[in-house]
Design a protein around this motif. Sequence first.
Motif, short mmCIF file in Angstrom:
data_model
loop_
_atom_site.label_atom_id
_atom_site.label_comp_id
_atom_site.label_asym_id
_atom_site.label_seq_id
_atom_site.Cartn_x
_atom_site.Cartn_y
_atom_site.Cartn_z
N PRO A 19 1.00 -1.33 -0.02
CA PRO A 19 -0.16 0.09 -0.26
C PRO A 19 1.08 1.53 0.31
N VAL A 20 0.61 2.23 -0.89
CA VAL A 20 0.73 3.40 -0.50
C VAL A 20 0.07 4.81 0.15
N THR A 21 -1.13 4.03 0.61
CA THR A 21 -1.82 4.35 2.06
C THR A 21 -1.54 4.31 3.06
N ASP A 22 -2.07 4.56 3.94
CA ASP A 22 -2.20 4.27 5.35
C ASP A 22 -3.14 3.18 5.11
N THR A 23 -3.12 2.26 5.46
CA THR A 23 -4.56 0.82 5.34
C THR A 23 -4.76 0.54 6.95
N SER A 24 -4.70 1.19 8.02
CA SER A 24 -5.13 0.44 9.25
C SER A 24 -6.69 1.43 9.05
N TYR A 25 -6.30 1.79 8.47
CA TYR A 25 -8.64 2.32 8.28
C TYR A 25 -9.28 1.60 7.22
N LEU A 26 -8.57 1.29 6.48
CA LEU A 26 -8.96 0.66 5.27
C LEU A 26 -10.43 0.45 5.25
N GLN A 27 -11.16 -0.47 5.59
CA GLN A 27 -12.37 -1.29 5.90
C GLN A 27 -13.46 -0.12 5.87
N GLU A 28 -13.00 0.75 6.95
CA GLU A 28 -13.68 2.22 6.49
C GLU A 28 -14.64 2.92 6.17
N VAL A 29 -12.78 3.49 4.91
CA VAL A 29 -12.86 3.74 4.21
C VAL A 29 -13.98 2.89 3.16
#
Length: 237
Positions: A19-29
Amino acid sequence: MLIIEDYLLLALDDVTGKPVTDTSYLQEVAGGALLVELALRARVDLAGDGSAWRSGRVVVRDQSPTGRPLLDASLAVVKSREGSKPKGLVEALARTKPANAALDGLVGRGLLRREEGRILGIFPTTRWPAADSRHEGEVRRTLTRVLLDGATPDERTGALVAILAATRQAGRVMSAGAELTAGDRREVDRRAKEVAEGSWAAGATRRYVEEITAATALAISTSAAIGATVAVTAAQA
């Protein structure tokens, strides 16, 4: 393609699959993106004055199947919690791990590859390099016209930009496909915010997307705060 699928293709490096982004909140996105998608397909909406539900709550307007299993499953969640606030629905959808299902779908359709391994021979890791980047390339070209060249987005692109703006990831994902300076990235983020706040869709649709993206940002903040608290508690134990 679903909006969350476009987001995931943009958020993953084509070569490394990282990932090139923060994936810690991917489920919320993913939860927020699916709620936006349901609105664009006229399945859900915000209740207004005179409705049986309180104004501003999410309601179902059309229960007919969309033909996409992930989207239909999300519609079922909304129906089971109809009348909820947007943030509550983003969090409820996030708990179903929709990003995982979207990634599996992209692998199944041949756009990504799943590569599993271990870090230090112990910790399992999964990477998602591109198997076919043609669709992602078209999405990037469209975003370039909107975010760098100043073109007016269509409704779907406007919704994707609104999600990128809410998560503050526009500059980062665009820099993954082009050589952008720090100043360029800031300008892309500024332009994304401008597009998100502009008249890219009819008033009712844009108001709905604004509510959902705001709820997504709030859910992300809540998730991050909980994660930080858990980490501090664990460190003190």
